[in-house]
Write a protein that holds these residues in place. Structure first.
Motif, short mmCIF file in Angstrom:
data_model
loop_
_atom_site.label_atom_id
_atom_site.label_comp_id
_atom_site.label_asym_id
_atom_site.label_seq_id
_atom_site.Cartn_x
_atom_site.Cartn_y
_atom_site.Cartn_z
N LEU A 20 0.85 -1.18 0.00
CA LEU A 20 0.00 0.00 0.00
C LEU A 20 0.89 1.24 0.00
CD1 LEU A 20 -2.81 -1.01 2.50
CD2 LEU A 20 -2.93 -0.91 0.01
N VAL A 21 0.58 2.17 -0.90
CA VAL A 21 1.33 3.43 -0.97
C VAL A 21 0.34 4.58 -0.91
CG1 VAL A 21 3.26 2.49 -2.27
CG2 VAL A 21 1.34 3.42 -3.49
N GLU A 22 0.80 5.71 -0.41
CA GLU A 22 -0.04 6.90 -0.33
C GLU A 22 -0.12 7.56 -1.70
OE1 GLU A 22 -0.33 10.99 2.28
OE2 GLU A 22 1.00 9.39 2.92
N ALA A 23 -1.31 7.84 -2.17
CA ALA A 23 -1.52 8.37 -3.52
C ALA A 23 -0.80 9.70 -3.73
CB ALA A 23 -3.01 8.54 -3.80
N GLY A 24 -0.69 10.52 -2.72
CA GLY A 24 -0.04 11.82 -2.86
C GLY A 24 1.47 11.74 -3.00
N ARG A 25 2.05 10.58 -2.77
CA ARG A 25 3.51 10.42 -2.84
C ARG A 25 3.98 9.67 -4.07
NH1 ARG A 25 6.11 11.14 2.46
NH2 ARG A 25 4.48 11.78 3.90
N LEU A 26 3.09 9.44 -5.02
CA LEU A 26 3.47 8.73 -6.25
C LEU A 26 4.37 9.62 -7.10
CD1 LEU A 26 0.08 7.10 -7.27
CD2 LEU A 26 2.08 5.95 -6.33
N LYS A 27 5.21 8.97 -7.90
CA LYS A 27 6.09 9.67 -8.84
C LYS A 27 6.01 8.96 -10.18
CE LYS A 27 9.34 10.83 -5.21
NZ LYS A 27 10.65 10.58 -4.64
N ASN A 28 6.55 9.57 -11.22
CA ASN A 28 6.59 8.91 -12.53
C ASN A 28 7.38 7.62 -12.41
OD1 ASN A 28 5.05 10.79 -13.82
ND2 ASN A 28 6.77 11.84 -14.78
N ASN A 29 6.93 6.59 -13.13
CA ASN A 29 7.49 5.24 -13.15
C ASN A 29 7.24 4.45 -11.88
OD1 ASN A 29 8.48 5.38 -15.81
ND2 ASN A 29 10.31 6.43 -15.09
N SER A 30 6.45 4.97 -10.95
CA SER A 30 6.07 4.20 -9.78
C SER A 30 5.05 3.15 -10.18
CB SER A 30 5.43 5.09 -8.71
OG SER A 30 6.32 6.06 -8.27
N PRO A 31 5.18 1.92 -9.67
CA PRO A 31 4.15 0.93 -9.97
C PRO A 31 2.90 1.18 -9.13
CG PRO A 31 5.83 -0.03 -8.57
CD PRO A 31 6.28 1.37 -8.91
N VAL A 64 1.50 -2.51 -17.59
CA VAL A 64 2.81 -3.09 -17.83
C VAL A 64 2.78 -4.26 -18.81
CG1 VAL A 64 3.77 -2.36 -15.61
CG2 VAL A 64 2.65 -4.58 -15.78
N PHE A 65 1.58 -4.84 -19.05
CA PHE A 65 1.48 -5.96 -19.97
C PHE A 65 0.96 -5.56 -21.35
CE2 PHE A 65 0.94 -7.99 -15.75
CZ PHE A 65 2.11 -8.72 -15.76
N THR A 66 -0.01 -4.65 -21.41
CA THR A 66 -0.65 -4.33 -22.69
C THR A 66 -0.36 -2.93 -23.20
OG1 THR A 66 -2.65 -3.50 -21.60
CG2 THR A 66 -2.57 -5.86 -22.12
N ASP A 67 0.29 -2.09 -22.42
CA ASP A 67 0.58 -0.69 -22.76
C ASP A 67 -0.67 0.17 -22.91
OD1 ASP A 67 3.30 -0.90 -22.60
OD2 ASP A 67 3.65 -1.10 -24.75
N LYS A 68 -1.81 -0.31 -22.45
CA LYS A 68 -3.03 0.49 -22.48
C LYS A 68 -2.96 1.53 -21.36
CE LYS A 68 -8.03 0.16 -22.60
NZ LYS A 68 -9.21 -0.68 -22.52
N VAL A 69 -3.46 2.74 -21.63
CA VAL A 69 -3.38 3.84 -20.68
C VAL A 69 -4.65 3.90 -19.84
CG1 VAL A 69 -3.15 6.34 -20.46
CG2 VAL A 69 -1.85 5.13 -22.20
N TYR A 70 -4.49 4.07 -18.54
CA TYR A 70 -5.61 4.17 -17.60
C TYR A 70 -5.45 5.44 -16.77
CZ TYR A 70 -6.53 -0.74 -18.63
OH TYR A 70 -6.82 -1.92 -19.26
N PRO A 83 1.72 -2.91 -7.13
CA PRO A 83 2.23 -4.26 -7.33
C PRO A 83 3.73 -4.33 -7.09
CG PRO A 83 1.90 -3.22 -9.44
CD PRO A 83 1.36 -2.28 -8.39
N ILE A 84 4.18 -5.48 -6.63
CA ILE A 84 5.60 -5.72 -6.50
C ILE A 84 6.05 -6.38 -7.80
CG2 ILE A 84 7.39 -6.95 -5.22
CD1 ILE A 84 5.51 -6.78 -2.78
N LEU A 85 6.78 -5.63 -8.61
CA LEU A 85 7.19 -6.10 -9.93
C LEU A 85 8.57 -6.74 -9.84
CD1 LEU A 85 6.12 -3.02 -12.07
CD2 LEU A 85 4.84 -5.11 -11.65
N GLU A 86 8.71 -7.84 -10.53
CA GLU A 86 9.99 -8.53 -10.57
C GLU A 86 10.35 -8.78 -12.02
OE1 GLU A 86 11.50 -12.93 -9.43
OE2 GLU A 86 10.45 -11.85 -7.84
N LYS A 87 11.54 -8.36 -12.40
CA LYS A 87 11.97 -8.50 -13.79
C LYS A 87 13.01 -9.64 -13.87
CE LYS A 87 14.07 -5.90 -17.55
NZ LYS A 87 14.58 -4.59 -17.96
N THR A 88 12.76 -10.58 -14.76
CA THR A 88 13.68 -11.69 -14.98
C THR A 88 14.08 -11.69 -16.44
OG1 THR A 88 12.53 -12.98 -13.29
CG2 THR A 88 13.99 -14.17 -14.75
N GLU A 89 15.38 -11.70 -16.69
CA GLU A 89 15.87 -11.70 -18.05
C GLU A 89 16.31 -13.11 -18.44
OE1 GLU A 89 18.72 -8.73 -19.03
OE2 GLU A 89 17.61 -7.17 -17.98
#
Length: 130
Positions: A20-31, A64-70, A83-89
């Motif tokens: 859970l994150v506070e909406a007022g503290r979001l930044k660009n590229n935040s999940p 993050v999956f479909t690039d659709k804007v919300y 979400p907790i995002l995990e990137k695996t290459e």
């Protein structure tokens, strides 16, 4: 009653893992979760409190999956799921063009063989490049 009748198996609920994150503290590229979709914030702005309400945060994010804007508006003090995002290459080590399967290897050397070449129209150009 025997002890075996009272044994229950515990399993995972299958729920997504979020913070859970506070909406007022979001930044660009935040999940963040916007309208039940995992997104990365692309635009964020706040509005000052009005005569009858609190400050608002207007959040625009790209799935993050479909690039659709919300878009969604939250109170700046609202706690919203992120979400907790995990990137695996993976490294592609083999392509079987006969049945359209890929053989991939991760950083630890484990092999993954359950992926197919893309067949959707918007991904067909990727398959041609391979």
């Amino acid at each position: 009653m025997s002890d075996n009748e009272n044994e229950f198996e515990t399993t995972d609920s299958g729920a997504t893992i979020t913070n859970l994150v506070e909406a007022g503290r979001l930044k660009n590229n935040s999940p963040v979760i916007i309208k039940d979709h995992p997104c990365k914030v692309t635009d964020f702005s706040t509005a000052k409190p009005g005569k009858h309400g609190s400050a608002k945060a207007m959040v625009m994010g790209k799935d993050v999956f479909t690039d659709k804007v919300y878009n969604e508006t939250f109170g700046t003090g609202d706690m919203i799921p992120a979400p907790i995002l995990e990137k695996t290459e993976y490294t592609c080590i083999n392509i079987d063009t006969d049945d359209g399967t890929l053989t991939l290897m991760d950083q630890a050397g484990d092999i993954k063989e359950d992926l197919n070449l893309p067949t959707a129209e918007h991904l067909s150009d990727i398959a041609k490049l391979i």
